[in-house]
Motif scaffolding. Structure first.
Motif, PDB file in Angstrom:
ATOM      1  N   ALA A 263     -39.574 -41.522-101.856  1.00  0.00           N
ATOM      2  CA  ALA A 263     -40.893 -41.835-101.420  1.00  0.00           C
ATOM      3  C   ALA A 263     -40.870 -41.441 -99.763  1.00  0.00           C
ATOM      4  O   ALA A 263     -41.796 -40.884 -99.288  1.00  0.00           O
ATOM      5  CB  ALA A 263     -41.581 -43.040-101.866  1.00  0.00           C
ATOM      6  N   LEU A 264     -39.989 -42.439 -99.270  1.00  0.00           N
ATOM      7  CA  LEU A 264     -40.153 -42.182 -97.606  1.00  0.00           C
ATOM      8  C   LEU A 264     -39.777 -40.796 -97.178  1.00  0.00           C
ATOM      9  O   LEU A 264     -40.280 -40.435 -96.108  1.00  0.00           O
ATOM     10  CB  LEU A 264     -38.848 -43.236 -97.283  1.00  0.00           C
ATOM     11  N   GLY A 265     -38.958 -40.062 -97.803  1.00  0.00           N
ATOM     12  CA  GLY A 265     -38.717 -38.784 -97.379  1.00  0.00           C
ATOM     13  C   GLY A 265     -39.839 -37.797 -97.558  1.00  0.00           C
ATOM     14  O   GLY A 265     -39.934 -36.795 -96.971  1.00  0.00           O
ATOM     15  N   VAL A 266     -40.494 -37.925 -98.637  1.00  0.00           N
ATOM     16  CA  VAL A 266     -41.692 -37.279 -98.987  1.00  0.00           C
ATOM     17  C   VAL A 266     -42.636 -37.604 -97.885  1.00  0.00           C
ATOM     18  O   VAL A 266     -43.268 -36.721 -97.483  1.00  0.00           O
ATOM     19  CB  VAL A 266     -42.517 -37.793-100.279  1.00  0.00           C
ATOM     20  N   LEU A 267     -43.085 -38.795 -97.034  1.00  0.00           N
ATOM     21  CA  LEU A 267     -43.707 -39.220 -96.240  1.00  0.00           C
ATOM     22  C   LEU A 267     -43.491 -38.468 -95.000  1.00  0.00           C
ATOM     23  O   LEU A 267     -44.298 -37.977 -94.440  1.00  0.00           O
ATOM     24  CB  LEU A 267     -43.904 -40.750 -95.957  1.00  0.00           C
ATOM     25  N   ARG A 268     -42.166 -38.255 -94.678  1.00  0.00           N
ATOM     26  CA  ARG A 268     -41.822 -37.462 -93.476  1.00  0.00           C
ATOM     27  C   ARG A 268     -42.120 -36.022 -93.686  1.00  0.00           C
ATOM     28  O   ARG A 268     -42.348 -35.511 -92.710  1.00  0.00           O
ATOM     29  CB  ARG A 268     -40.074 -37.799 -93.295  1.00  0.00           C
ATOM     30  N   ALA A 269     -41.727 -35.488 -94.878  1.00  0.00           N
ATOM     31  CA  ALA A 269     -42.144 -33.985 -94.961  1.00  0.00           C
ATOM     32  C   ALA A 269     -43.563 -33.792 -94.954  1.00  0.00           C
ATOM     33  O   ALA A 269     -43.869 -32.923 -94.392  1.00  0.00           O
ATOM     34  CB  ALA A 269     -41.524 -33.591 -96.417  1.00  0.00           C
ATOM     35  N   LEU A 270     -44.437 -34.596 -95.627  1.00  0.00           N
ATOM     36  CA  LEU A 270     -45.868 -34.198 -95.562  1.00  0.00           C
ATOM     37  C   LEU A 270     -46.366 -34.423 -94.174  1.00  0.00           C
ATOM     38  O   LEU A 270     -47.368 -33.792 -93.710  1.00  0.00           O
ATOM     39  CB  LEU A 270     -46.431 -35.372 -96.280  1.00  0.00           C
ATOM     40  N   ALA A 271     -45.732 -35.354 -93.220  1.00  0.00           N
ATOM     41  CA  ALA A 271     -46.306 -35.412 -91.813  1.00  0.00           C
ATOM     42  C   ALA A 271     -46.076 -34.213 -91.095  1.00  0.00           C
ATOM     43  O   ALA A 271     -46.667 -33.566 -90.219  1.00  0.00           O
ATOM     44  CB  ALA A 271     -45.457 -36.620 -91.285  1.00  0.00           C
ATOM     45  N   ASP A 272     -44.813 -33.611 -91.346  1.00  0.00           N
ATOM     46  CA  ASP A 272     -44.298 -32.200 -90.834  1.00  0.00           C
ATOM     47  C   ASP A 272     -45.520 -31.302 -91.175  1.00  0.00           C
ATOM     48  O   ASP A 272     -45.666 -29.965 -90.473  1.00  0.00           O
ATOM     49  CB  ASP A 272     -43.161 -31.969 -91.235  1.00  0.00           C
ATOM     50  N   TRP A 273     -45.912 -31.525 -92.261  1.00  0.00           N
ATOM     51  CA  TRP A 273     -46.977 -30.239 -92.756  1.00  0.00           C
ATOM     52  C   TRP A 273     -48.247 -30.574 -92.483  1.00  0.00           C
ATOM     53  O   TRP A 273     -49.494 -29.973 -92.652  1.00  0.00           O
ATOM     54  CB  TRP A 273     -46.925 -30.147 -94.347  1.00  0.00           C
ATOM     55  N   GLY A 274     -48.509 -31.866 -91.462  1.00  0.00           N
ATOM     56  CA  GLY A 274     -49.654 -32.107 -91.103  1.00  0.00           C
ATOM     57  C   GLY A 274     -50.750 -32.915 -91.971  1.00  0.00           C
ATOM     58  O   GLY A 274     -51.893 -32.904 -91.962  1.00  0.00           O
ATOM     59  N   LYS A 275     -49.848 -33.421 -93.077  1.00  0.00           N
ATOM     60  CA  LYS A 275     -50.849 -34.032 -94.176  1.00  0.00           C
ATOM     61  C   LYS A 275     -50.348 -35.481 -93.866  1.00  0.00           C
ATOM     62  O   LYS A 275     -49.552 -35.851 -93.669  1.00  0.00           O
ATOM     63  CB  LYS A 275     -50.270 -33.731 -95.629  1.00  0.00           C
ATOM     64  N   THR A 276     -51.437 -36.241 -94.716  1.00  0.00           N
ATOM     65  CA  THR A 276     -51.312 -37.876 -94.437  1.00  0.00           C
ATOM     66  C   THR A 276     -51.491 -38.599 -95.778  1.00  0.00           C
ATOM     67  O   THR A 276     -52.083 -37.940 -96.756  1.00  0.00           O
ATOM     68  CB  THR A 276     -52.579 -38.574 -93.351  1.00  0.00           C
ATOM     69  N   VAL A 277     -50.911 -39.527 -96.167  1.00  0.00           N
ATOM     70  CA  VAL A 277     -50.936 -40.330 -97.271  1.00  0.00           C
ATOM     71  C   VAL A 277     -51.779 -41.615 -96.666  1.00  0.00           C
ATOM     72  O   VAL A 277     -51.553 -42.342 -95.961  1.00  0.00           O
ATOM     73  CB  VAL A 277     -49.607 -40.799 -97.931  1.00  0.00           C
ATOM     74  N   PRO A 278     -52.911 -41.976 -97.433  1.00  0.00           N
ATOM     75  CA  PRO A 278     -53.232 -41.443 -98.844  1.00  0.00           C
ATOM     76  C   PRO A 278     -54.377 -40.537 -98.691  1.00  0.00           C
ATOM     77  O   PRO A 278     -55.251 -40.045 -99.545  1.00  0.00           O
ATOM     78  CB  PRO A 278     -53.809 -42.778 -99.460  1.00  0.00           C
ATOM     79  N   GLN A 279     -54.897 -40.097 -97.453  1.00  0.00           N
ATOM     80  CA  GLN A 279     -55.821 -39.250 -97.248  1.00  0.00           C
ATOM     81  C   GLN A 279     -55.830 -37.914 -98.082  1.00  0.00           C
ATOM     82  O   GLN A 279     -56.847 -37.254 -98.685  1.00  0.00           O
ATOM     83  CB  GLN A 279     -56.250 -39.046 -95.761  1.00  0.00           C
ATOM     84  N   ASP A 280     -54.505 -37.154 -97.900  1.00  0.00           N
ATOM     85  CA  ASP A 280     -54.483 -35.919 -98.517  1.00  0.00           C
ATOM     86  C   ASP A 280     -53.651 -35.925 -99.608  1.00  0.00           C
ATOM     87  O   ASP A 280     -53.869 -35.373-100.617  1.00  0.00           O
ATOM     88  CB  ASP A 280     -53.487 -35.097 -97.581  1.00  0.00           C
ATOM     89  N   PHE A 281     -52.714 -36.812 -99.948  1.00  0.00           N
ATOM     90  CA  PHE A 281     -52.099 -37.040-101.105  1.00  0.00           C
ATOM     91  C   PHE A 281     -51.756 -38.724-101.454  1.00  0.00           C
ATOM     92  O   PHE A 281     -51.633 -39.260-100.345  1.00  0.00           O
ATOM     93  CB  PHE A 281     -50.570 -36.586-100.992  1.00  0.00           C
ATOM     94  N   ALA A 282     -52.054 -39.074-102.652  1.00  0.00           N
ATOM     95  CA  ALA A 282     -51.872 -40.317-103.003  1.00  0.00           C
ATOM     96  C   ALA A 282     -50.195 -40.480-103.411  1.00  0.00           C
ATOM     97  O   ALA A 282     -49.773 -39.600-103.824  1.00  0.00           O
ATOM     98  CB  ALA A 282     -52.458 -40.686-104.452  1.00  0.00           C
TER      99      ALA A 282
END
Length: 346
Positions: A263-282
């Motif tokens: 999950a932490l690795g996912v958070l880092r990757a999503l940030a690189d794509w300009g995405k945030t949790v939980p606004q863009d992905f739960a």
């Protein structure tokens, strides 16, 4: 008297035999209450602590438990070992750790050889966690080595039962809590839920995937191969899985990670794509590790209460070592802990 007092000197000061002092120390044979108090007073007076090796020679025990696991750097195994060690110490046992490095794929010593090493160390009991045991099909040589060891040393295995192995098996329900996680995400309005992390051929991945598919079917939600990205169980694997999912142009709005590290690795990757949790992905983790509540955002996760599993393993091992009736096996219930990472309704 010298602070390095011996059992002989204690016997002389108390006016009793060496055997009587030994009985008081080990509690193996009853002695009169008056004698026990007199001997104990001298033991306390000099802060006497019998040498563990000498005690072992008397009792034919090493007062040591063996623990065999694949990767002490994995938070799950680190937690299990810490709790085993605490429980063992409370019972008067030291713990000998064999970190086989099976998960790293760079191990120099096959796990089969660790079984012999533990027997050579004359451990009084053994707890086996993970490694080849977690594979859907362990090698025959591994099964044979475990079978031989369990026939020689009282053994508790945290994992699925293996035919012909005379050990106590504690088998957690790895898929527990996933149905609740899917229901929670569906209640937030999510229809497309991806599954990230985990390695093919490993029972925990199989069991969690089965629970995920069953939960989607029960909620009448779609499940396609494009929603599944299997990698492994560590931070870089979550990062790789999320990148792969994003590269596909996913329609998913919710993500199930196989554990907190992924999950932490996912958070880092999503940030690189300009995405945030939980606004863009739960985001929900299928296995909580210590510290989930301190991440940003705080991770919604399934708590399998692995610390209780470790305590149960030691209790069952001590019972097996003493030849006591097997305690009833009570596995801790999984619990979905809802936090910030999944709280954003569509």
């Amino acid at each position: 008297m010298d602070k390095n007092i011996t059992i002989i000197q204690i016997a002389k000061e108390c006016g009793v035999s060496i055997a009587t002092v030994s009985r008081v120390i080990n509690g193996t044979v009853p002695v009169s209450e008056e004698t026990r108090r007199r001997v104990q007073a001298v033991i306390d007076k000099y802060h006497f602590s019998p040498n563990a090796m000498a005690r072992g020679l008397i009792n034919r025990r090493s007062m040591t438990l063996g623990v065999m696991l694949p990767d002490i750097t994995n938070p799950y195994f680190a937690l299990i070992f810490r709790e085993i060690e605490c429980e063992a110490h409370a019972a008067g046992y030291a713990v000998f750790l064999c970190n086989t490095m099976y998960s790293s794929r760079v191990q120099d010593t096959p796990e089969e050889e660790y079984f012999q090493m533990l027997q050579d160390k004359q451990v009084d009991g053994l707890i086996v966690v993970g490694g080849q045991l977690d594979l859907t099909t362990p090698s025959q040589s591994y099964c044979d080595a475990l079978r031989h060891t369990a026939a020689t040393v009282p053994t508790v295995v945290i994992g699925p039962p293996l035919a012909g192995v005379e050990a106590v098996f504690l088998t957690p329900d790895a898929g527990a809590g996933i149905a609740a996680a899917v229901r929670h995400l569906a209640a937030q309005g999510h229809r497309h839920i991806a599954f990230l992390g985990g390695e093919p051929g490993v029972t925990i991945t199989r069991d969690r995937l089965d629970a995920y598919r069953a939960a989607l079917a029960a909620a009448e939600l779609p499940c396609t191969e494009y929603q599944l990205v299997l990698t492994d169980y560590y931070l870089p694997d979550g990062f790789a899985a999320a990148n792969k999912l994003m590269s596909r142009g996913t329609t998913c709005t919710a993500l199930l990670a196989i554990n907190d590290s992924v999950a932490l690795g996912v958070l880092r990757a999503l940030a690189d794509w300009g995405k945030t949790v939980p606004q863009d992905f739960a985001l929900v983790s299928c296995d909580q590790f210590p510290g989930a509540e301190y991440h940003i955002p705080r991770l919604t996760a399934i708590d399998h209460h692995s610390e209780l599993l470790a305590h149960t393993a030691v209790q069952h091992l001590l019972a097996a070592m003493q030849g006591a009736p097997k305690p009833e096996i009570r596995m801790p219930d999984a619990e979905l802990i809802i936090r910030e990472s999944s709280l954003c309704k569509l």
